[in-house]
Design a protein around this motif. Structure first.
Motif, PDB file in Angstrom:
ATOM      1  N   PRO A  29       0.835  -1.199   0.000  1.00  0.00           N
ATOM      2  CA  PRO A  29       0.000   0.000   0.000  1.00  0.00           C
ATOM      3  C   PRO A  29       0.877   1.258   0.000  1.00  0.00           C
ATOM      4  CG  PRO A  29      -0.553  -1.482   1.817  1.00  0.00           C
ATOM      5  CD  PRO A  29       0.741  -1.946   1.247  1.00  0.00           C
ATOM      6  N   TRP A  35       7.234   2.835   3.504  1.00  0.00           N
ATOM      7  CA  TRP A  35       7.336   1.657   4.369  1.00  0.00           C
ATOM      8  C   TRP A  35       8.756   1.501   4.915  1.00  0.00           C
ATOM      9  CZ3 TRP A  35       3.794  -1.443   6.588  1.00  0.00           C
ATOM     10  CH2 TRP A  35       2.469  -1.316   6.146  1.00  0.00           C
ATOM     11  N   MET A  39       9.660   1.568   8.879  1.00  0.00           N
ATOM     12  CA  MET A  39      10.442   0.549   9.576  1.00  0.00           C
ATOM     13  C   MET A  39      11.686   1.162  10.224  1.00  0.00           C
ATOM     14  SD  MET A  39       8.484  -1.880   9.507  1.00  0.00           S
ATOM     15  CE  MET A  39       9.481  -2.755  10.691  1.00  0.00           C
ATOM     16  N   PHE A 193       0.420   3.325  15.940  1.00  0.00           N
ATOM     17  CA  PHE A 193       0.942   2.114  16.602  1.00  0.00           C
ATOM     18  C   PHE A 193       2.109   2.429  17.532  1.00  0.00           C
ATOM     19  CE2 PHE A 193       3.400   1.244  12.516  1.00  0.00           C
ATOM     20  CZ  PHE A 193       4.682   1.195  13.056  1.00  0.00           C
ATOM     21  N   VAL A 196       0.484   3.452  20.806  1.00  0.00           N
ATOM     22  CA  VAL A 196      -0.078   2.292  21.506  1.00  0.00           C
ATOM     23  C   VAL A 196       0.994   1.660  22.405  1.00  0.00           C
ATOM     24  CG1 VAL A 196      -0.793  -0.105  21.077  1.00  0.00           C
ATOM     25  CG2 VAL A 196      -1.957   1.762  19.898  1.00  0.00           C
TER      26      VAL A 196
ATOM     27  N   SER B  53      -0.867  -3.167  17.878  1.00  0.00           N
ATOM     28  CA  SER B  53       0.007  -2.641  16.820  1.00  0.00           C
ATOM     29  C   SER B  53      -0.078  -3.524  15.581  1.00  0.00           C
ATOM     30  CB  SER B  53       1.460  -2.581  17.308  1.00  0.00           C
ATOM     31  OG  SER B  53       1.555  -1.712  18.398  1.00  0.00           O
ATOM     32  N   ILE B  57      -1.292  -2.425  11.830  1.00  0.00           N
ATOM     33  CA  ILE B  57      -0.445  -2.629  10.645  1.00  0.00           C
ATOM     34  C   ILE B  57      -1.156  -3.500   9.609  1.00  0.00           C
ATOM     35  CG2 ILE B  57       1.721  -3.682   9.835  1.00  0.00           C
ATOM     36  CD1 ILE B  57       2.938  -2.807  12.597  1.00  0.00           C
ATOM     37  N   ALA B  63      -1.417  -4.060   5.452  1.00  0.00           N
ATOM     38  CA  ALA B  63      -0.292  -4.971   5.215  1.00  0.00           C
ATOM     39  C   ALA B  63      -0.777  -6.379   4.886  1.00  0.00           C
ATOM     40  CB  ALA B  63       0.629  -4.999   6.436  1.00  0.00           C
ATOM     41  N   ARG B  68       4.115 -11.095   1.085  1.00  0.00           N
ATOM     42  CA  ARG B  68       4.434 -11.784   2.338  1.00  0.00           C
ATOM     43  C   ARG B  68       5.669 -11.202   3.034  1.00  0.00           C
ATOM     44  NH1 ARG B  68       4.865 -18.026   1.637  1.00  0.00           N
ATOM     45  NH2 ARG B  68       2.725 -17.692   0.977  1.00  0.00           N
ATOM     46  N   LEU B  70       6.718  -8.165   3.390  1.00  0.00           N
ATOM     47  CA  LEU B  70       6.397  -7.007   4.233  1.00  0.00           C
ATOM     48  C   LEU B  70       5.712  -7.459   5.522  1.00  0.00           C
ATOM     49  CD1 LEU B  70       6.426  -3.876   4.399  1.00  0.00           C
ATOM     50  CD2 LEU B  70       4.113  -3.923   3.493  1.00  0.00           C
ATOM     51  N   ARG B  71       4.796  -8.411   5.386  1.00  0.00           N
ATOM     52  CA  ARG B  71       4.099  -8.911   6.584  1.00  0.00           C
ATOM     53  C   ARG B  71       5.088  -9.594   7.525  1.00  0.00           C
ATOM     54  NH1 ARG B  71       0.019 -12.657   4.147  1.00  0.00           N
ATOM     55  NH2 ARG B  71       1.015 -12.207   2.176  1.00  0.00           N
ATOM     56  N   ILE B  73       8.332  -8.989   7.791  1.00  0.00           N
ATOM     57  CA  ILE B  73       9.223  -7.990   8.405  1.00  0.00           C
ATOM     58  C   ILE B  73       8.509  -7.301   9.568  1.00  0.00           C
ATOM     59  CG2 ILE B  73      10.344  -5.748   8.021  1.00  0.00           C
ATOM     60  CD1 ILE B  73      11.023  -6.716   5.179  1.00  0.00           C
ATOM     61  N   THR B  74       7.259  -6.879   9.347  1.00  0.00           N
ATOM     62  CA  THR B  74       6.548  -6.153  10.411  1.00  0.00           C
ATOM     63  C   THR B  74       6.255  -7.082  11.596  1.00  0.00           C
ATOM     64  OG1 THR B  74       4.462  -6.538   9.230  1.00  0.00           O
ATOM     65  CG2 THR B  74       5.529  -4.410   8.888  1.00  0.00           C
ATOM     66  N   TRP B  77       9.521  -7.654  13.508  1.00  0.00           N
ATOM     67  CA  TRP B  77       9.874  -6.488  14.333  1.00  0.00           C
ATOM     68  C   TRP B  77       9.065  -6.476  15.624  1.00  0.00           C
ATOM     69  CZ3 TRP B  77       6.287  -2.345  15.130  1.00  0.00           C
ATOM     70  CH2 TRP B  77       6.764  -1.401  16.029  1.00  0.00           C
ATOM     71  N   LEU B  78       7.758  -6.675  15.495  1.00  0.00           N
ATOM     72  CA  LEU B  78       6.895  -6.615  16.678  1.00  0.00           C
ATOM     73  C   LEU B  78       7.244  -7.719  17.670  1.00  0.00           C
ATOM     74  CD1 LEU B  78       3.244  -5.787  15.577  1.00  0.00           C
ATOM     75  CD2 LEU B  78       4.601  -4.657  17.337  1.00  0.00           C
ATOM     76  N   LEU B  81      10.602  -6.993  19.340  1.00  0.00           N
ATOM     77  CA  LEU B  81      10.470  -5.904  20.317  1.00  0.00           C
ATOM     78  C   LEU B  81       9.786  -6.411  21.583  1.00  0.00           C
ATOM     79  CD1 LEU B  81      10.706  -2.895  21.095  1.00  0.00           C
ATOM     80  CD2 LEU B  81       8.496  -2.530  19.977  1.00  0.00           C
TER      81      LEU B  81
END
Lengths: 206, 97
Positions: A29, A35, A39, A193, A196, B53, B57, B63, B68, B70-71, B73-74, B77-78, B81
């Motif tokens: 998107p 993006w 990140m 986010f 949050v 979060s 996202i 996302a 795949r 990008l999903r 990576i996010t 990261w989460l 963390l």
């Protein structure tokens, strides 16, 4: 006749969009650069969160008496307001995709209104705490509190510029670009986010 | 007229707001007296924050409709963390118990 907009040209499901996907209809998107920026920002904030947690863990329960001075009501209200703003912004992307530009513009303005309310509440909360004598130098917890909330508010302020770009795109028929509206939305949701996580770390955890 | 997509966004927003209120309730001081270290509350609210979060996202940032990579990576990261924060907190608890 209304000129064909970029939004219509780039809409997911269109022949052009699908031809550039090559991934069973999946697409990033907005602009991939945004993006990458999101990140990058997420990693920067992660480093702040981890330093905060290290200092907090080293201090035992010494952060808790300071944390008691925070108003959870402010934190919850700010969270709900930002979630509402994100809902408006996500709705704006959808409306623009469907060619409902007037509604999309209105949703961007509502997003900005929520952002203003968020900043206003944050200023009120800061003035409340400063009035109680709780400043940046009061203790380590409040140093983190002011730092994390201020750096986040700076991102919200830049978010208003981003929303202005989205509104400009939506107002002018020859300029409309679905990709740019989505890019602006990606930035705005990042603000959401990140807050949050800040809310959980500063206001709620023990 | 509200489309299926609009309805989905509304449900996501209601869920996120509900989880926020649950998180607040969990962390709320239900009894008088000073706040105390509390690992279950901390694990609960930080996990809920990571979940919120992820929903933002996946749903608001769309996302879930992205490739795949990008999903992944996010999500990575989460997860990293969250595990780092909970790990540091746990080590701190170990030192101070």
């Amino acid at each position: 006749m209304r000129p064909m907009s970029n939004a219509a040209m780039n809409a997911p499901g269109s022949a052009e969009a699908n031809s550039s996907l090559g991934n069973a209809g999946l697409r990033i998107p907005g602009q991939p650069d945004m993006w990458a920026f999101v990140m990058f920002e997420a990693l920067i904030f992660s480093s702040y969160f981890i330093v905060y947690m290290i200092r907090r863990a080293m201090a035992g329960d010494h952060f808790l008496p300071a944390q008691e001075h925070l108003s959870q009501g402010f934190g919850v209200a700010n969270t709900l307001i930002l979630l509402l703003s994100s809902w408006f912004m996500a709705g704006s992307v959808r409306s623009a995709r469907e060619g409902k530009y007037d509604i999309a513009l209105r949703q961007v303005l509502l997003t900005a209104a929520c952002g203003l309310l968020f900043v206003g509440l944050k200023l009120l909360e800061w003035s409340d705490k400063i009035g109680e004598g709780l400043t940046l130098s009061t203790n380590e917890f409040f140093s983190f509190y002011y730092f994390l909330t201020a750096i986040h508010v700076l991102h919200v302020l830049f978010g208003f510029v981003v929303l202005a770009v989205a509104a400009r795109e939506l107002r002018s028929p020859p300029r409309r670009s679905q990709e740019i509206v989505e890019t602006c939305a990606t930035y705005w949701h990042m603000i959401d986010f990140l807050w949050v996580i800040i809310f959980a770390l500063l206001y709620v955890m023990r | 007229m509200q489309t299926a997509g609009d309805k989905r966004l509304s449900i996501v927003w209601i869920v996120l707001s509900g989880v926020t209120l649950v998180s607040w309730w969990i962390g709320f001081d239900h009894h008088t007296g000073p706040l105390r270290l509390n690992a279950p509350i901390t694990f609960g609210v930080l996990s809920l924050a990571a979940l919120k979060s992820r929903i933002i996202i996946q749903e608001f940032m769309e996302a879930r409709r992205a490739p795949r990579l990008l999903r992944r990576i996010t999500d990575a990261w989460l997860l990293l963390l969250l595990l780092s924060l909970l790990g540091i907190y746990s080590i701190g608890m170990g030192f101070h118990l």
